[in-house]
Design an enzyme around this catalytic site. Sequence first.
Site, PDB file in Angstrom:
ATOM      1  CG  ASP A 303      -2.105   0.930   1.035  1.00 45.96           C
ATOM      2  OD1 ASP A 303      -2.061   1.769   0.114  1.00 45.96           O
ATOM      3  OD2 ASP A 303      -3.076   0.835   1.809  1.00 45.96           O
TER       4      ASP A 303
HETATM    5  C1  BGC Z   1      -4.980   3.338   0.324  1.00 45.04           C
HETATM    6  C2  BGC Z   1      -5.089   2.369  -0.828  1.00 45.04           C
HETATM    7  C3  BGC Z   1      -4.901   3.094  -2.119  1.00 45.04           C
HETATM    8  C4  BGC Z   1      -3.554   3.809  -2.101  1.00 45.04           C
HETATM    9  C5  BGC Z   1      -3.240   4.564  -3.368  1.00 45.04           C
HETATM   10  C6  BGC Z   1      -3.744   4.210   0.245  1.00 45.04           C
HETATM   11  O1  BGC Z   1      -3.838   5.265   1.147  1.00 45.04           O
HETATM   12  O2  BGC Z   1      -4.989   2.626   1.532  1.00 45.04           O
HETATM   13  O3  BGC Z   1      -6.318   1.713  -0.785  1.00 45.04           O
HETATM   14  O4  BGC Z   1      -4.996   2.225  -3.199  1.00 45.04           O
HETATM   15  O5  BGC Z   1      -3.562   4.744  -1.029  1.00 45.04           O
HETATM   16  O6  BGC Z   1      -4.017   5.672  -3.494  1.00 45.04           O
END
Ligand code: BGC
Length: 808
Positions: A303
């Site tokens: 993530d």
């Molecule tokens: C989130 C993800 C997301 C990623 C990219 C993170 O803060 O937890 O679900 O895909 O950001 O935007």
Amino acid sequence: MIKKYILTGFCLIVATFQLFAQPPKQIVVDGKTFLDLNNDGKLQPYEDTRLPNNRRISDLMTRLTLDEKINLVLGTGMKGFEGLIKDMVVGGTEYLVPGAAGTTYHLDKYGIPAIVMTDGPAGVRISPTRKNTDQTFYATGFPVGTLLACTWDTKLIEQVGRAIGNEVLEYGSDIQLAPAINIMRNPLCGRNYEYYSEDPLLTGKIAAAMINGIQENGSGTSVKHFAANNSEKNRMDLNVNVSQRALREIYLRGFEIAVKESNPATIMSSYNKINGIYTSADYDLLTTILRDEWGYKGVVITDWFGGYSNGLEALMGKGKEHNTSLQLKAGNDLLMPGIPSQKEDILNDLKSGALTEADLDICVKRILDMILSSNKIRNYQFSNKPDLKKHAELTRQAATEGMVLLENKENALPLAPGTKNLAVFGSLSYNLIAGGTGSGDVNKAYIVSLKEGLKNAGYSTDQKLEEFYTPFVNAEVAKVKEALKANPLMLVPLMPQPKLKESMIKESASKNDVAIITIGRSSGELDDRKIEADFKLTQEELNLIDNASSIFHAQGKKVIVVLNNGGAIEVTSWKDKVDAILMAWLPGQEAGNSVADILSGKENPSGKLSMTFPIKYEDVSSADNFQGLPADKPTEVMYKEGVYVGYRYFNTFNVKPAYEFGYGLSYTTFEYSDMRISDKVFDNELYVSFNVKNTGKVSGKEIVQLYLSSPTNVIDKPVKELKAFAKTRLLKPGEEQTITLRLSLRDLASFNQGKSAWVADKGSYQIEVAASALDTRQKESFMLPETKIVEKVNNVLNNKASFVDLKP
Ligand code: BGC
């Protein structure tokens, strides 16, 4: 300042180069046309699409330098963090699809393009406008994950997936960062609206359908957040203490089903730790379980900035705890978005031997496999013009299929024929919430309000109320927009209710046939919901319901409440005051039209709850251990309830819910009959058949659920668990459909922690065919004569905390 100009100039050059860059030349060999990726006029093995990916990759691996390999495992990121993190490798490929979450690194020398990743899950999250063009790039705002799961309709979800996949492809993206499938452990989790269910089977099946739909055209997905990311507060630093059994049966199971039934191109590890180890650096999670046991072959990505203690603070150099090499060795191939210090880490660790080039190669090969399988490498000429009109129709219909009719006294709904004038109350009726906030929010072209939807359906809405609410709502919306400019990650506050004079409600009751009140909530990333004024209604909302109900009822007129939020909410204290309650969730951009389709009876509601609605928050099994401790910045959370999550807890511990899992009303009724099972003694599989008949006056669909009660003489088990489900076709009044569901040996098994195995215990099993977790319609039983070890697995992910899981 000078630096800024140099940077802008550089970006312009890059953008101009990209604009005029020639597509790779073609080369003809043996009468077949190939892309000459490195433009050398020869067909190199890695360019030869007749060869399997592994042959092409072996060739590439002989060519890549160490630096190129390292670049490949470090992605680039979304704009906005450059100021925060010095020398960050972000934004370099922003021009490809503005607003995308990130890309992989491109190696032009070999014609290896950057693979674009866009957020979801409710659609493709990209910037709606771009510099130097009037064209807009709005994507369809589909209903949120929770609503989609409440359709229980895997065919429909696949269709929605196909539409999303089409927008991924046509907007030039390659990987949709979706679906999000963490278990709804507690109703307050801020991202529950993105997630599917408290039940892993429903989660896994809906996820597999979504992934299969999106990936059908060659686009990829990233099922997330693997795993146990069940709360938002301090999510980058939270250690989830959880038993192996709860992990296997509840928190990993949905991912397992999704992996086995759909093969997502990528999986996103979560921010949190499980039993002391960051998921992105956990070899046992990402390799032993995911790859060795489940057979996953794709790429694992972090993530965004995942795997660092103290999250962003660490990235900025404070209290840094690096684990880059551990992540790669664990099987987390791609670090999103990569930062320069990770490159340093890798180089240092290669020098010291903490990481070997062979470790790195494993990750690089998987990333290359993903790139060689992408639409981008095929040089697909995307149009930037997906069929938004067609997708709007689909989202309108899909939303109606997942809405859940919670109450309907004396058939208050559908609105009686002849109903013309509607009194529309509640701020959100004039500004429905289509989706949640954060990365799960889609930039959609419009949101149909409830007032508009009702007008489109031919109703007249009270003009005076509209004039009263509109300026108030507009002012609130403007305030929020302004605040969002300063803090784009801000959680949208609750929309207040303006104070309505009693005289106004009275006047409206005298002029209108029915009152409709919308109550709603927004939630999103980075924090969780609260009990007061979120799970519970505010005093002003309760007053509105009270006043409108007593005044309208005094005139013999009905009151309907539309709930516009992403998860469970308190209903018991007020539900008896109104005539009908429709849970409309966060239904996507066609919101008002979809709700009107249900209220008018154009569509018969057929959604059922994918989670339990508790009477009070304290009734939830994780109520005391939700976010963890210390309360202000939790770092340790104990999943003491073990496997007793959602209905598994409510049913086993006899706690009465407000609405149980699997519950939902219809404008018609269904009768279940003639249950048959293929055998009274279980051999390898068992078939369960029964008939479902529409016994009411209008056409409708029924969601049927199969629950299994298993012997508990060896280990404790929930009184019953969902093992299969189906949705009937649209049945006309009097029409009947035979449903057949299958049980496999694995369905009989629970995870026996002492044996590190899925074990089906011998004894008597009871099958219930049900309309909800508390509404059993038919029962049968069968025997399993001998205990069977269904699958022996590795004894990994041990809980080191000193609590024992809850037992009945
Ligand atoms: C989130 C993800 C997301 C990623 C990219 C993170 O803060 O937890 O679900 O895909 O950001 O935007």
